[in-house]
Design a protein around this motif. Structure first.
Motif, mmCIF file in Angstrom:
data_model
loop_
_atom_site.group_PDB
_atom_site.id
_atom_site.type_symbol
_atom_site.label_atom_id
_atom_site.label_comp_id
_atom_site.label_asym_id
_atom_site.label_seq_id
_atom_site.Cartn_x
_atom_site.Cartn_y
_atom_site.Cartn_z
ATOM 1 N N LEU B 217 0.814 -1.205 0.000
ATOM 2 C CA LEU B 217 0.000 0.000 0.000
ATOM 3 C C LEU B 217 0.853 1.262 0.000
ATOM 4 C CD1 LEU B 217 -2.733 -1.277 2.419
ATOM 5 C CD2 LEU B 217 -3.127 -0.508 0.091
ATOM 6 N N GLY B 218 2.052 1.156 0.547
ATOM 7 C CA GLY B 218 2.949 2.303 0.530
ATOM 8 C C GLY B 218 3.309 2.674 -0.892
ATOM 9 N N LEU B 256 -7.068 -3.828 5.720
ATOM 10 C CA LEU B 256 -5.738 -3.925 5.137
ATOM 11 C C LEU B 256 -4.873 -2.745 5.594
ATOM 12 C CD1 LEU B 256 -4.598 -6.016 3.234
ATOM 13 C CD2 LEU B 256 -5.187 -4.543 1.317
ATOM 14 N N CYS B 259 -3.672 -3.106 9.225
ATOM 15 C CA CYS B 259 -2.664 -4.080 9.646
ATOM 16 C C CYS B 259 -1.283 -3.774 9.089
ATOM 17 C CB CYS B 259 -3.113 -5.519 9.374
ATOM 18 S SG CYS B 259 -3.391 -5.889 7.673
ATOM 19 N N LEU B 260 -1.091 -2.602 8.515
ATOM 20 C CA LEU B 260 0.261 -2.242 8.100
ATOM 21 C C LEU B 260 1.145 -2.074 9.332
ATOM 22 C CD1 LEU B 260 -0.196 0.392 5.301
ATOM 23 C CD2 LEU B 260 0.424 -2.006 5.117
ATOM 24 N N PRO B 261 2.281 -2.739 9.354
ATOM 25 C CA PRO B 261 3.120 -2.635 10.558
ATOM 26 C C PRO B 261 3.884 -1.312 10.595
ATOM 27 C CG PRO B 261 4.175 -4.034 8.923
ATOM 28 C CD PRO B 261 2.848 -3.625 8.349
ATOM 29 N N GLY B 262 4.295 -0.963 11.778
ATOM 30 C CA GLY B 262 5.237 0.131 11.932
ATOM 31 C C GLY B 262 4.638 1.510 11.796
ATOM 32 N N ARG B 263 3.356 1.667 12.129
ATOM 33 C CA ARG B 263 2.807 3.000 12.042
ATOM 34 C C ARG B 263 2.568 3.576 13.427
ATOM 35 N NH1 ARG B 263 -1.163 4.534 8.018
ATOM 36 N NH2 ARG B 263 -2.597 2.874 8.583
ATOM 37 N N GLY B 264 3.235 2.942 14.383
ATOM 38 C CA GLY B 264 3.211 3.506 15.722
ATOM 39 C C GLY B 264 1.914 3.346 16.449
ATOM 40 N N ARG B 265 1.036 2.441 15.960
ATOM 41 C CA ARG B 265 -0.142 2.157 16.778
ATOM 42 C C ARG B 265 -0.395 0.654 16.801
ATOM 43 N NH1 ARG B 265 -4.077 2.661 12.450
ATOM 44 N NH2 ARG B 265 -3.369 4.209 10.983
ATOM 45 N N LEU B 267 -1.348 -2.994 16.336
ATOM 46 C CA LEU B 267 -1.537 -3.714 15.101
ATOM 47 C C LEU B 267 -2.888 -4.412 15.118
ATOM 48 C CD1 LEU B 267 0.463 -4.003 12.854
ATOM 49 C CD2 LEU B 267 1.277 -6.092 13.897
ATOM 50 N N GLU B 268 -3.674 -4.176 14.062
ATOM 51 C CA GLU B 268 -4.935 -4.913 13.948
ATOM 52 C C GLU B 268 -4.674 -6.126 13.064
ATOM 53 O OE1 GLU B 268 -7.979 -4.045 15.163
ATOM 54 O OE2 GLU B 268 -7.084 -2.356 16.231
ATOM 55 N N THR B 269 -5.407 -7.190 13.272
ATOM 56 C CA THR B 269 -5.266 -8.316 12.361
ATOM 57 C C THR B 269 -6.631 -8.590 11.744
ATOM 58 O OG1 THR B 269 -5.713 -9.896 14.101
ATOM 59 C CG2 THR B 269 -3.414 -9.358 13.692
ATOM 60 N N ILE B 270 -6.617 -9.244 10.577
ATOM 61 C CA ILE B 270 -7.893 -9.515 9.922
ATOM 62 C C ILE B 270 -8.524 -10.788 10.479
ATOM 63 C CG2 ILE B 270 -9.038 -9.979 7.728
ATOM 64 C CD1 ILE B 270 -7.170 -8.164 6.370
#
Ligand code: SF4
Ligand code: SF4
Lengths: 419, 334, 389
Positions: B217-218, B256, B259-265, B267-270
């Protein structure tokens, strides 16, 4: 138990000989890991990040002594693991485990998942089938699978499930240290998230210490307490995770952070673009090995270079040294300046006269002379001496001349980043 | 210009396997306008790669088959063209860049020879002219000192440089559309940034359209004009890149992004797993994993596309007339 | 499945002091192998030191038989035992194999071949010369060869010539040997030869291939250079030299020479697979869990090369059988063996008369060669484990 960190690595080196010719004579060394130090304390997760070829995976295998380090020491609870005898070695193997990148090749296709997970038990002498089955079903449930899965074969599982099974196998001996080499990079993002949160849970529940190797800063940020950034076999910066992200002290870290595409279309085009490729590790650049790409490379003291223009001058020189200046296609001074992004003239007249002379050398076909002229006139400390990993004003260490205490070239903007 | 350059309508691509027929792409429609960058984004198994390979029938047939649908390129339906005419499009007006630059280059020919061949396959020009063009293409994609390197073999190039060569080959005949399938996934981030920048510049220069397939997505946020989000062979959401990222509407897109890692909050999972591709669930493909699913999600076909603002559409019943989006509104507040 | 629903914070604790691996901890199959090999060794010594002629009654063992014993024991240990012990798992593979018509047919032929070769000669004996029944045509056919002087027809004689009878279903040779016995005896020899030579090849190739691939470096260099060298040596020439100068013509020499010279190709395949597997996740995981090289080789590397080795070995067997026939045809084999080659030699022009002798032998040989090849192909397809989902 002592106050020693669980794992302490001191000046670790791993060099691979390059052999060539009929007799396979050693003709060079690839310095995959070239003198790095770090430690992992109890219950802590330490990340090692870097691009491919930076030596992070070699570090992982050398730390576990799956490969014999060329030099340096690795201490596990204060004991030097390179001095272990066979029994101690076996005990160490129980206490330090590893998870690998590719879940698809992680299992022997002929063995059931249960057999694979139980294999470490058998290796360490627990051969009682019932006992094994009991432990395996317990652990499979702990990683989010069901006990019945033990009788199925690896190919029946998805990538994410396989990585769970790989975790189960690594944790079945109840290790104190888990080394995870790119544990999620072969997985889809949504699956990555699941595995990362599983890792996080297990780690905090079991008090595991973890060394996580990854190329993905997002992953590292998610699970690590501290991060070491590696470039060409060297550690260039070590910092607590949030600090590294908020206040990177090494230009490479800065560039790495800026290269991650943000999932935000409004911030597009903000990447600091690093020029060139990662250099060949069998022939790393002298001095700071990042100087061939560093956007902040330190200009010579006697001249003034406006923002970043020394980078272009150095790029031009390096290209000239490598014979990458195509003088036939680029006839004329302006064409050359354009090709290498050089300003039409440098503000410092002394610097400009050197550059102009070099460019006309190149334009007249004598690329070597141009390179020599630039090298003589514009020496840089970054090329001369290898910076040490020293504490910076930000409080954590980085290996860059911009932070040399005695150096007058530390620009204020590094500790106070400009945009 | 009212007609899009590429228009994919109700495309169905199936694969026969031992376990049954996999409906890899199951009724997918999207457009690419001239000069525009459209990103097909999704996880593995979403059908994004098969969809883009179906455009010029690069899928292996059999086992693959384009079972139904239409692919109009500049007005011409590519699905009904005979192979011979299709090959004129492939590498001609439609260029391809694949994920693995290693596989796209033949190790026994020099990059120059391969480029010359790619040019002469579609253009009736003498060798010398083709070589001149190869030279300028390599120069354009940033291969330094082309004169020396044009006669090098692929293995003499680094991964990033190889991908540049592959891009040069895709550009050999000035395509109107460049199909790039995960072109930067195999590269390091710093090199990825270089290649993305290059693609962006090339596209601007040549006014070509780009269909870009990625899971990242980045990367999407970096280059897309419009985004098509796919899941399990279906399109979930389409829209302008700002709309999709700033106001993700389909529950899958939201999940989606969460659940992107590393955004400082946190982590949600599907949760759950992808549906069985040979026997996908009825109703909304995402319903077994969707946190907002209502009974209406479980029957019939994939919900119709509902407008959620401008050209932004989502295939989710919650945006239908029967619902007031209460759950989703709530979810947006978190 | 959310991973947060964990109950106890600790996994099962294991007290490793109780679990020290003991050397006595051997599996029954290993013990069985050692016992069986020891038994062969003891009988061998007994046979050579004490009862130097016949071992029991008239049963006189020759060197070929000893080799065969060892080969059979290995075959049972590494072929039959794993197949039966893991029946749950292997039954799937076997069923998959039998589902394919080609597999079924080839297996049937090979089984028939094996059974005939094993019990045939014991039940109906060696082919015997019988000048009262020479040149008999096979049943359902007629022949005029009986017009030759001194040839009497066993069956009825009509205008069409001499009719074949059920007494000699495949007819007889010019010296009155029953072709059925000949084919059976040929199968017997071929079977002995294939088992022993194939076993030698499999063992050597696996050992050399895995060693070279797993340990790499100079070990690999030396072994693979040797294989290069060995592959330039024609086994037939070596056989002729060794057979005439040292060991004598015969099956033993043949099995030994062909077995020891033809494993190079298989070893190469095994090596390249080993190279690949050595880097695989499961080998690295086992090593990081403290597994010894021996463990890795035995548990992962060798079993995973089984498919390759079996396929390659089944491709070598037909070549061996043909080579033996050829050598016998050229009279380079043991004269006491009524080999197919020798019979062929006599049955083919200028000496030969009855077409049926040649036909039977050819059908048998072609069938067997085909069966082994098809078997190998099918086995490869079926055994190839799904490494990726
Ligand atoms: S030492 Fe010089 S080249 Fe190296 S990172 Fe610092 S500024 Fe850049
Ligand atoms: S249609 Fe239903 S299941 Fe599908 S995304 Fe919308 S709410 Fe979820």
């Amino acid at each position: 138990m002592t106050d020693d960190p669980l794992l302490a690595v001191r000046d670790l080196k791993k060099h691979y000989p390059v052999r060539s010719g009929l007799l396979r004579r050693v003709t060079g060394q690839v310095k995959a890991v070239d003198g790095i130090s770090f430690e992992v304390r109890e219950g802590e997760t330490v990340g090692l990040v870097g691009e491919s070829g930076c030596g992070k995976s070699t570090t992982a295998t050398s730390v576990l002594r799956l490969e014999e380090p060329t030099a340096g020491d690795v201490y596990f609870e204060g004991d030097d693991i390179t001095a272990y005898d066979d029994d101690e070695q076996k005990r160490f193997r129980r206490r330090a485990q590893m998870v690998f990148q590719d879940p698809n090749s992680a299992f022997d296709p002929r063995m059931t998942v249960g057999e694979s997970v139980a294999e470490p038990l058998a290796i360490h002498g627990l051969r009682d089938d019932d006992r094994q089955a009991e432990i395996v079903s317990d652990i499979l449930e702990r990683v989010g699978l069901s006990a019945d899965d033990a009788d199925r074969y690896p190919h029946e599982f998805s990538g994410g499930q396989k990585q769970r099974i790989a975790l189960a196998r690594a944790l079945i001996l109840n290790p104190d240290l888990l080394v995870a080499d790119e544990p999620v990079s072969a997985l889809d993002v949504s699956v990555q998230a699941e595995i990362l949160s599983l890792l996080d849970d297990l780690q905090s529940e079991l008090g595991l210490s973890m060394l996580l190797i990854s190329h993905d800063l997002g992953v590292v940020r998610e699970v690590c307490d501290r991060v070491g950034v590696m470039y060409l076999g060297e550690m260039v910066e070590v910092a607590p995770t949030e600090e590294l992200f908020a206040n990177p002290q090494h230009p490479y870290t800065e560039a790495l952070l800026a290269s991650i595409p943000e999932p935000d279309p409004r911030s597009r085009g903000e990447a600091v673009e690093l020029t060139g490729d990662v250099p060949d590790p069998s022939n790393p650049p002298s001095g700071c090995s990042f100087h061939t790409r560093c956007p902040r490379v330190v200009p010579p003291e006697d001249f003034e270079f406006p923002d970043g223009s020394f980078r272009q001058v150095l790029d031009f020189r390096l290209a000239a040294e490598n014979g990458d200046v195509d003088t036939d296609a680029l006839a004329g001074d302006t064409a050359l300046r354009e090709e290498f992004g050089l300003p039409s003239s440098l503000p410092d007249p002394d610097a400009e006269s050197v550059l102009a002379a070099a460019i006309s050398d190149a334009a007249s076909g004598d690329v070597e002379a141009a390179a020599d002229r630039l090298a003589d006139a514009f020496p840089t400390v970054c090329e001369r001496t290898d910076p040490e990993l020293v504490d910076t004003e930000a409080g954590h260490p980085a290996a860059c001349h911009l932070h040399d205490a005695a150096s007058e070239h530390a620009p204020p903007e590094l500790t106070n980043p400009q945009d | 210009m009212s007609n899009p350059l590429l228009s994919v309508r109700d495309l169905h691509t199936t694969f026969d396997t031992d376990d049954g027929t996999v409906r890899a792409v199951d009724g997918v429609s999207f457009d690419v306008d001239a000069g525009e960058t459209v990103c097909l984004v999704g996880e593995s198994g979403s059908g994004k790669t098969v969809a883009c390979e179906s455009i010029t029938k690069l899928i292996p047939t059999p086992p693959g088959e384009i079972a139904a649908g239409e692919v109009r390129f500049d007005g011409e339906d590519l699905t009904s063209l005979p192979d011979k005419q299709l090959t004129e499009y492939r590498g001609g007006r439609i260029g391809h860049v694949f994920q693995n630059p290693q596989g796209a280059l033949d190790p026994v020919y020099t990059v120059g020879d391969q480029l010359v061949e790619a040019i002469r396959l579609h253009r009736d020009v003498p060798k010398s002219a083709a070589r001149e063009r190869a030279h300028s293409l390599l120069d354009r994609v940033g291969i330094g000192d082309v004169e020396d390197r044009i006669d090098d073999y692929p293995h003499q190039f680094s991964g990033g440089m190889k991908q540049r060569v592959v891009v040069a080959m895709a550009l050999a005949c000035d395509p109107d559309l460049l199909i790039a399938d995960e072109p930067t996934t195999a590269l390091d981030v710093t090199i990825q940034a270089q290649v993305l920048r290059l693609l962006d510049e090339l596209q601007d220069e040549r006014g070509m359209a780009m269909l870009f397939v990625t899971h990242d997505l980045g990367v999407v946020a970096e280059i897309a004009d419009r985004v098509v989000v796919m899941y399990a062979g279906k399109v979930m959401e389409t829209g302008d890149v700002y709309q999709v990222f700033e106001n993700p509407s389909h529950p899958y897109t939201k999940a989606l992004l969460e659940c992107l890692p590393g955004r400082g909050r946190a982590l949600e999972t599907i949760g759950g797993t992808l549906p069985d591709p040979t026997d996908p669930p009825d109703g909304c493909r995402f319903h077994p994993r969707c946190p907002h699913a209502v009974p209406a999600c479980e029957d019939g076909d994939q919900p119709a596309f509902e407008d959620v603002g401008g050209s932004h559409q989502a295939s989710c019943v919650l945006y239908g007339a029967d619902y007031d989006e209460p759950e989703l509104a709530e979810a947006n507040d978190d | 499945m959310p991973s947060t629903e964990q109950q106890s914070p600790l996994f099962t604790r294991i007290d490793w002091r109780d679990q020290s691996a003991s050397l006595l901890d051997v599996r029954p199959r290993t013990a069985g192998l050692v016992l069986a090999l020891a038994a062969v060794a003891v009988t061998f010594v007994y046979n050579h030191q004490v009862a130097t002629t016949a071992l029991v009654g008239t049963w006189d063992l020759r060197r070929m038989d000893w080799l065969l014993f060892v080969a059979c024991i290995l075959l049972v240990r590494y072929g039959v035992v794993p197949l039966v012990a893991n029946w749950e798992r292997s039954s799937g593979t076997v069923r998959e194999f039998l589902r394919r018509p080609a597999g079924l047919l080839s297996l049937a032929w090979i089984l028939g071949f094996a059974v005939l070769g094993l019990v045939g000669p014991e039940l109906i004996g060696m082919p015997r010369v019988d000048f009262y029944a020479d040149y008999q045509p096979p049943v359902f056919t007629t022949s005029h060869v009986t017009n030759i002087a001194n040839v009497e027809c066993v069956g009825p004689v009509t205008d069409a010539g001499c009719h074949g009878t059920w007494q000699y279903p495949l007819g007889t040779t010019s010296t009155g040997e029953n072709v059925v016995n000949i084919v059976m005896y040929g199968a017997h020899i071929a079977l002995k030869l294939s088992i022993t030579a194939a076993m030698i090849m499999v063992v050597v190739a696996t050992a050399v291939g895995t060693t070279a691939g797993y340990f790499g470096g100079w070990v690999d260099d030396v072994l693979m250079r040797y294989v290069d060298f060995q592959q330039t040596i024609p086994a037939i020439v070596v056989y002729i030299i060794v057979a005439t100068m040292y060991l004598g013509k015969g099956l033993f020499t043949l099995a030994l020479v062909f077995g020891l010279l033809n494993w190079g190709g298989i070893a190469r395949l095994v090596r390249s697979e080993t190279l690949e597997r050595r880097e695989s996740g499961y080998v690295r995981a086992a090593r990081s869990a403290g597994a010894s090289d021996l463990h890795v080789l035995r548990r992962h590397i060798i079993p995973n090369s089984a498919a390759t080795v079996i396929t390659a070995a089944t491709r070598q067997i037909p070549l061996l059988i043909l080579a033996q026939v050829l050598l016998a045809y050229l009279n380079l084999s043991d004269v006491r063996l009524r080999s197919l080659g020798e019979i062929l030699n006599r049955a083919l022009p200028p000496l030969g008369v009855g077409w049926w002798v040649v036909a039977s032998i050819t059908v048998f040989l072609v069938g067997t060669v085909l069966a082994f090849n098809v078997f190998g192909d099918t086995a490869r397809d079926v055994l190839d484990p799904k490494e990726v989902a």
